[in-house]
Scaffold this motif. Structure first.
Motif, PDB file in Angstrom:
ATOM      1  N   MET A   1       0.839  -1.194   0.000  1.00 67.45           N
ATOM      2  CA  MET A   1       0.000   0.000   0.000  1.00 67.45           C
ATOM      3  C   MET A   1       0.879   1.251   0.000  1.00 67.45           C
ATOM      4  SD  MET A   1      -2.732   1.381   2.877  1.00 67.45           S
ATOM      5  CE  MET A   1      -3.582  -0.187   3.013  1.00 67.45           C
ATOM      6  N   LYS A   2       0.483   2.243  -0.794  1.00 67.80           N
ATOM      7  CA  LYS A   2       1.225   3.493  -0.819  1.00 67.80           C
ATOM      8  C   LYS A   2       0.574   4.489   0.139  1.00 67.80           C
ATOM      9  CE  LYS A   2       3.059   5.304  -4.577  1.00 67.80           C
ATOM     10  NZ  LYS A   2       3.274   6.019  -5.872  1.00 67.80           N
ATOM     11  N   ILE A   3       1.402   5.112   0.978  1.00 70.22           N
ATOM     12  CA  ILE A   3       0.937   6.098   1.942  1.00 70.22           C
ATOM     13  C   ILE A   3       1.597   7.438   1.650  1.00 70.22           C
ATOM     14  CG2 ILE A   3       0.747   6.719   4.383  1.00 70.22           C
ATOM     15  CD1 ILE A   3      -0.719   4.176   3.803  1.00 70.22           C
ATOM     16  N   HIS A   4       0.801   8.487   1.542  1.00 70.85           N
ATOM     17  CA  HIS A   4       1.320   9.840   1.420  1.00 70.85           C
ATOM     18  C   HIS A   4       1.246  10.517   2.781  1.00 70.85           C
ATOM     19  CE1 HIS A   4       0.670   9.058  -2.847  1.00 70.85           C
ATOM     20  NE2 HIS A   4       1.403  10.130  -3.117  1.00 70.85           N
ATOM     21  N   ILE A   5       2.395  10.883   3.328  1.00 71.88           N
ATOM     22  CA  ILE A   5       2.443  11.579   4.617  1.00 71.88           C
ATOM     23  C   ILE A   5       2.578  13.071   4.357  1.00 71.88           C
ATOM     24  CG2 ILE A   5       3.673  11.863   6.793  1.00 71.88           C
ATOM     25  CD1 ILE A   5       4.585   8.988   6.596  1.00 71.88           C
ATOM     26  N   LEU A   6       1.585  13.834   4.784  1.00 74.17           N
ATOM     27  CA  LEU A   6       1.617  15.277   4.608  1.00 74.17           C
ATOM     28  C   LEU A   6       2.279  15.894   5.835  1.00 74.17           C
ATOM     29  CD1 LEU A   6      -1.984  15.919   3.183  1.00 74.17           C
ATOM     30  CD2 LEU A   6       0.043  15.018   2.051  1.00 74.17           C
ATOM     31  N   GLY A   7       3.546  16.250   5.701  1.00 75.04           N
ATOM     32  CA  GLY A   7       4.322  16.761   6.817  1.00 75.04           C
ATOM     33  C   GLY A   7       5.682  16.098   6.852  1.00 75.04           C
ATOM     34  N   SER A   8       6.657  16.802   7.442  1.00 73.35           N
ATOM     35  CA  SER A   8       8.025  16.259   7.467  1.00 73.35           C
ATOM     36  C   SER A   8       8.707  16.507   8.809  1.00 73.35           C
ATOM     37  CB  SER A   8       8.850  16.891   6.339  1.00 73.35           C
ATOM     38  OG  SER A   8       8.837  18.310   6.437  1.00 73.35           O
ATOM     39  N   GLY A   9       7.905  16.644   9.867  1.00 75.36           N
ATOM     40  CA  GLY A   9       8.462  16.867  11.197  1.00 75.36           C
ATOM     41  C   GLY A   9       8.884  15.568  11.872  1.00 75.36           C
ATOM     42  N   VAL A  10       9.121  15.651  13.171  1.00 74.27           N
ATOM     43  CA  VAL A  10       9.621  14.491  13.932  1.00 74.27           C
ATOM     44  C   VAL A  10       8.645  13.327  13.893  1.00 74.27           C
ATOM     45  CG1 VAL A  10      10.279  13.684  16.227  1.00 74.27           C
ATOM     46  CG2 VAL A  10      11.051  15.924  15.436  1.00 74.27           C
ATOM     47  N   MET A  11       7.355  13.609  14.168  1.00 77.78           N
ATOM     48  CA  MET A  11       6.372  12.535  14.190  1.00 77.78           C
ATOM     49  C   MET A  11       6.161  11.960  12.800  1.00 77.78           C
ATOM     50  SD  MET A  11       4.540  10.890  16.406  1.00 77.78           S
ATOM     51  CE  MET A  11       4.722   9.334  15.543  1.00 77.78           C
ATOM     52  N   ALA A  12       6.097  12.823  11.801  1.00 76.25           N
ATOM     53  CA  ALA A  12       5.923  12.358  10.421  1.00 76.25           C
ATOM     54  C   ALA A  12       7.078  11.454  10.008  1.00 76.25           C
ATOM     55  CB  ALA A  12       5.821  13.559   9.481  1.00 76.25           C
ATOM     56  N   THR A  13       8.283  11.851  10.358  1.00 78.36           N
ATOM     57  CA  THR A  13       9.465  11.064   9.994  1.00 78.36           C
ATOM     58  C   THR A  13       9.480   9.723  10.714  1.00 78.36           C
ATOM     59  OG1 THR A  13      10.711  13.119   9.649  1.00 78.36           O
ATOM     60  CG2 THR A  13      11.980  11.098   9.875  1.00 78.36           C
ATOM     61  N   ALA A  14       9.101   9.720  11.992  1.00 77.84           N
ATOM     62  CA  ALA A  14       9.052   8.467  12.747  1.00 77.84           C
ATOM     63  C   ALA A  14       8.062   7.491  12.117  1.00 77.84           C
ATOM     64  CB  ALA A  14       8.662   8.743  14.201  1.00 77.84           C
ATOM     65  N   MET A  15       6.886   7.986  11.750  1.00 80.39           N
ATOM     66  CA  MET A  15       5.894   7.122  11.102  1.00 80.39           C
ATOM     67  C   MET A  15       6.386   6.630   9.749  1.00 80.39           C
ATOM     68  SD  MET A  15       2.213   8.874  12.024  1.00 80.39           S
ATOM     69  CE  MET A  15       2.654  10.480  11.344  1.00 80.39           C
ATOM     70  N   ALA A  16       7.065   7.515   9.017  1.00 77.18           N
ATOM     71  CA  ALA A  16       7.566   7.135   7.695  1.00 77.18           C
ATOM     72  C   ALA A  16       8.529   5.956   7.778  1.00 77.18           C
ATOM     73  CB  ALA A  16       8.247   8.340   7.039  1.00 77.18           C
ATOM     74  N   TYR A  17       9.456   6.018   8.723  1.00 77.55           N
ATOM     75  CA  TYR A  17      10.414   4.918   8.863  1.00 77.55           C
ATOM     76  C   TYR A  17       9.729   3.635   9.340  1.00 77.55           C
ATOM     77  CZ  TYR A  17      14.495   7.802   7.918  1.00 77.55           C
ATOM     78  OH  TYR A  17      15.429   8.605   7.298  1.00 77.55           O
ATOM     79  N   GLY A  18       8.761   3.786  10.252  1.00 76.44           N
ATOM     80  CA  GLY A  18       8.026   2.606  10.707  1.00 76.44           C
ATOM     81  C   GLY A  18       7.256   1.941   9.577  1.00 76.44           C
ATOM     82  N   LEU A  19       6.567   2.759   8.787  1.00 75.07           N
ATOM     83  CA  LEU A  19       5.811   2.218   7.657  1.00 75.07           C
ATOM     84  C   LEU A  19       6.736   1.586   6.624  1.00 75.07           C
ATOM     85  CD1 LEU A  19       3.225   5.102   7.274  1.00 75.07           C
ATOM     86  CD2 LEU A  19       2.696   2.741   7.916  1.00 75.07           C
ATOM     87  N   LYS A  20       7.876   2.209   6.405  1.00 76.46           N
ATOM     88  CA  LYS A  20       8.856   1.633   5.465  1.00 76.46           C
ATOM     89  C   LYS A  20       9.336   0.279   5.968  1.00 76.46           C
ATOM     90  CE  LYS A  20      13.282   2.580   3.191  1.00 76.46           C
ATOM     91  NZ  LYS A  20      14.424   3.533   3.069  1.00 76.46           N
ATOM     92  N   ASN A  21       9.612   0.172   7.268  1.00 72.91           N
ATOM     93  CA  ASN A  21      10.014  -1.105   7.866  1.00 72.91           C
ATOM     94  C   ASN A  21       8.936  -2.164   7.671  1.00 72.91           C
ATOM     95  OD1 ASN A  21      12.366   0.082   8.803  1.00 72.91           O
ATOM     96  ND2 ASN A  21      11.583   0.442  10.870  1.00 72.91           N
ATOM     97  N   ALA A  22       7.653  -1.708   7.683  1.00 71.87           N
ATOM     98  CA  ALA A  22       6.520  -2.629   7.543  1.00 71.87           C
ATOM     99  C   ALA A  22       6.157  -2.878   6.079  1.00 71.87           C
ATOM    100  CB  ALA A  22       5.318  -2.081   8.302  1.00 71.87           C
TER     101      ALA A  22
END
Length: 247
Positions: A1-22
């Motif tokens: 699944m492709k996810i678009h994260i709107l934002g590039s702060g600390v929380m956004a980045t943490a979720m991005a890496y977690g989703l990438k790991n998953a």
């Protein structure tokens, strides 16, 4: 699944890496060119531009709460799903500002980077797709009322800061008693790792009882914690954060 994260702060980045790991495909959407350039080594990135088409996309809204209206004014179309991680923002706030078939509000924590966030949420629409996204950076728990969600969000989103104070205090305390700083950090890190497993298997009160022997070393320390009002301090911390969340 492709996810678009709107934002590039600390929380956004943490979720991005977690989703990438998953094994999700992650696209970070933002306005800060310098941040996007830094993140482009690990993720696909893009700028909003004058307009951004969200038709059929799965979004995570991770901008500052005050920027909700200005960011959503750039969005066109109807998303498939939108997960908002904005503090003090309701489902109605999200629905008023953008169109999506499935909408959720939640408050994960920065352990999302390691797929270890516990994330309370409320949703409208297809809960299955929302849970699939949220489980991408840890575990999720659904709540039915905003009042419950506010309290749960404090434990999930704010309490890591409380526990960081506890961890720092324990490390400092054993340094005071003669333990080297690096060794103190290793001890506290290992303590938290082991305690998480104990907590999954047993109630906190039973853990405490199992460790405290009559007239022993541990109960002496527990008595001092009670004398200093540590339990009440946590009650007051949660109350203060809940009041802020609900304001």
């Amino acid at each position: 699944m492709k996810i678009h994260i709107l934002g590039s702060g600390v929380m956004a980045t943490a979720m991005a890496y977690g989703l990438k790991n998953a094994k999700f495909e992650v696209v970070i959407v933002g306005r800060n060119k310098d941040k996007l350039e830094l993140l482009s080594n690990d993720f696909e990135t893009c700028e909003y531009g004058s307009k951004f088409d969200i038709t059929g996309k799965n979004l995570i809204l991770a901008v500052k709460p005050y920027a909700l209206k200005s960011v959503c004014s750039l969005l066109e179309g109807e998303a498939n799903s939108c997960v908002s991680v904005l503090a003090r923002t309701s489902l109605e706030d999200v629905k008023t500002n953008l169109k999506a078939k499935n909408i959720a509000i939640c408050l994960p924590n920065i352990a999302a980077e390691f797929n270890s966030s516990i994330t309370p949420f409320m949703s409208q629409g297809d809960t299955k797709i929302i849970e699939e996204i949220l489980n991408g950076f840890g575990k999720c728990v659904k709540f039915e009322t905003k009042n419950e969600l506010d309290a749960a969000s404090v434990v999930a989103g704010c309490a890591p800061a409380y526990l960081a104070v506890v961890a720092e205090a324990l490390a400092n305390a054993v340094v005071r008693e003669g333990v080297k700083k690096d060794d103190a950090s290793k001890l506290v890190s290992g303590l938290f790792d082991g305690f998480a497993k104990l907590l999954e298997a047993s109630h906190p009160a039973l853990i405490k009882e199992a460790v405290c022997s009559p007239a022993g070393t541990t109960i002496e320390g527990v008595a001092k914690l009670e004398e200093c009002g540590v339990r009440n301090a946590f009650f007051e911390a949660v109350k203060a954060s809940c009041n802020k969340q609900r304001s």
